[in-house]
Design an enzyme around this catalytic site. Structure first.
Site, PDB file in Angstrom:
ATOM      1  NE  ARG A 164      -4.123   1.617   0.775  1.00 52.57           N
ATOM      2  CZ  ARG A 164      -5.401   1.522   0.500  1.00 52.57           C
ATOM      3  NH1 ARG A 164      -5.920   0.356   0.179  1.00 52.57           N
ATOM      4  NH2 ARG A 164      -6.169   2.571   0.516  1.00 52.57           N
TER       5      ARG A 164
ATOM      6  CB  THR B 245     -16.911  15.813  -2.093  1.00 60.80           C
ATOM      7  OG1 THR B 245     -18.311  15.738  -1.891  1.00 60.80           O
ATOM      8  CG2 THR B 245     -16.549  15.065  -3.336  1.00 60.80           C
ATOM      9  CG  HIS B 246     -18.315  11.816   3.640  1.00 65.48           C
ATOM     10  ND1 HIS B 246     -18.261  10.485   3.269  1.00 65.48           N
ATOM     11  CD2 HIS B 246     -19.026  11.854   4.790  1.00 65.48           C
ATOM     12  CE1 HIS B 246     -18.913   9.765   4.157  1.00 65.48           C
ATOM     13  NE2 HIS B 246     -19.386  10.567   5.087  1.00 65.48           N
TER      14      HIS B 246
ATOM     15  CG  ASP C 281      -7.636  14.653   8.655  1.00 61.89           C
ATOM     16  OD1 ASP C 281      -8.195  13.638   8.192  1.00 61.89           O
ATOM     17  OD2 ASP C 281      -8.045  15.246   9.682  1.00 61.89           O
TER      18      ASP C 281
ATOM     19  N   GLY D 143      -7.266  10.873   8.658  1.00 64.51           N
ATOM     20  CA  GLY D 143      -8.427  10.119   9.130  1.00 64.51           C
ATOM     21  C   GLY D 143      -9.405   9.793   8.004  1.00 64.51           C
TER      22      GLY D 143
ATOM     23  CG  ASP E  63     -15.114  10.412   4.941  1.00 62.51           C
ATOM     24  OD1 ASP E  63     -14.459  10.764   3.947  1.00 62.51           O
ATOM     25  OD2 ASP E  63     -15.819   9.387   4.957  1.00 62.51           O
TER      26      ASP E  63
HETATM   27  C1  GRF Z   1     -20.181  10.931  -4.422  1.00 64.59           C
HETATM   28  O1  GRF Z   1     -21.403  11.013  -3.729  1.00 64.59           O
HETATM   29  C2  GRF Z   1     -19.022  10.903  -3.476  1.00 64.59           C
HETATM   30  O2  GRF Z   1     -19.143  11.732  -2.388  1.00 64.59           O
HETATM   31  C3  GRF Z   1     -19.072   9.466  -3.054  1.00 64.59           C
HETATM   32  O3  GRF Z   1     -19.315   8.755  -4.243  1.00 64.59           O
HETATM   33  C4  GRF Z   1     -20.036   9.596  -5.134  1.00 64.59           C
HETATM   34  C5  GRF Z   1     -19.241   9.688  -6.398  1.00 64.59           C
HETATM   35  O4  GRF Z   1     -20.035  10.101  -7.452  1.00 64.59           O
HETATM   36  N1  GRF Z   1     -17.901   9.066  -2.345  1.00 64.59           N
HETATM   37  P1  GRF Z   1     -19.433  10.446  -8.893  1.00 64.59           P
HETATM   38  O5  GRF Z   1     -18.448   9.346  -9.257  1.00 64.59           O
HETATM   39  O6  GRF Z   1     -18.793  11.796  -8.828  1.00 64.59           O
HETATM   40  O7  GRF Z   1     -20.627  10.434  -9.805  1.00 64.59           O
END
Ligand code: GRF
Length: 202
Positions: free
Chosen positions: A66, A109-110, A142, A144, A146
C-alpha cells in the site's frame, strides 16, 4: 492565474463532470490538468478522455504494498504540478507519502454531514439512523476517514419514501453544486486552514 486541478475518481465521475463543465469558462479560475483513478474502465476516466484531458491509473494491486502504491500515486499526481487535488468519488484513502506532498491542498467530498456517518456508506447509514436531513461535506483531507477540516457543507432533506439510491442521488445534486462553487472560490480567492477552520479568501 488559473489554478491547476488534478481530480481523482473511482466511478461514474459526475462530480468530475460538474467541474469540467464549470472550468470550460475561463473566469472559473481553475482547470483540470489531469484525471487519475485507482482502476480502469470507469466512466470517470472516459469523461476525461472525451474532454481531451490526460488520464492515469494507479492500482493498489499493481504495487507490492500500500505504501508503494501511495508513493506511486503521489508521483503521478505530482507530475502534473497541481495547485489543488480533488478526490471526487475516489474510493481509496491516501496515505502518509501522499499527504506529505499534497496535505493541505487535497480536498475530498463525502456524501454525509460530517462528523456524522463517515466511511463508505454515508447515505445508507444516514437513512438507517433515521435522520431528517443529511447532505455532503467538502473537506481538506487529513490522515483520518472523512475527518478533515470542513470547507463547505450542503444540506438535503431525507424523504419518507427514500431508498439509499434516491437519497444518494439527491445528495449528489447538492454535492456537485457545492464542489463547483467551493473549488472555484478556493482557486480564485485562495484559502487558509487554521486548525479545524477553513477560511476562503486567504
Ligand atoms: C459521491 O457522492 C461521493 O461523495 C461518493 O461517491 C459519489 C461519487 O459520485 N464518495 P461520482 O463518481 O462523482 O458520480
Amino acid at each position: 492565474m488559473t489554478a491547476r486541478l488534478v481530480v481523482l475518481v473511482s466511478g461514474s465521475g459526475t462530480n468530475l463532470q460538474a467541474i469540467l463543465d464549470a472550468a470550460a469558462d475561463p473566469s472559473y479560475g481553475a482547470r483540470v490538468v489531469a484525471v487519475g483513478a485507482d482502476r480502469d474502465d470507469i466512466e470517470g476516466l472516459r469523461r476525461a478522455e472525451r474532454a481531451g484531458i490526460p488520464t492515469f491509473v494507479a492500482k493498489v494491486g499493481d504495487h507490492t504494498s500500500r505504501e508503494y502504491w501511495d508513493r506511486a500515486l503521489a508521483d503521478k499526481v505530482g507530475a502534473f504540478e497541481p495547485d489543488l487535488v480533488v478526490l471526487a468519488g475516489f474510493m481509496k484513502l491516501v496515505g502518509d507519502k501522499f499527504l506529505a506532498r499534497f496535505g493541505g491542498v487535497t480536498l475530498n467530498t463525502h456524501p454525509a454531514l460530517s462528523p456524522s456517518f463517515p466511511g463508505m456508506h454515508g447515505p445508507r447509514d444516514a437513512l438507517e439512523y433515521g435522520v431528517k436531513v443529511t447532505g455532503a461535506t467538502l473537506f481538506v483531507v487529513d490522515a483520518g476517514v472523512d475527518t478533515g477540516a470542513i470547507v463547505a457543507q450542503a444540506v438535503v432533506p431525507v424523504e419518507d419514501d427514500d431508498s439509499v439510491e434516491t437519497l444518494h442521488e439527491r445528495i449528489k445534486v447538492a454535492e456537485r453544486a457545492m464542489l463547483v462553487e467551493s473549488v472555484g472560490r478556493m482557486a480564485r480567492e485562495g484559502f487558509a486552514v487554521d486548525g479545524r477552520r477553513v477560511r476562503l479568501g486567504g
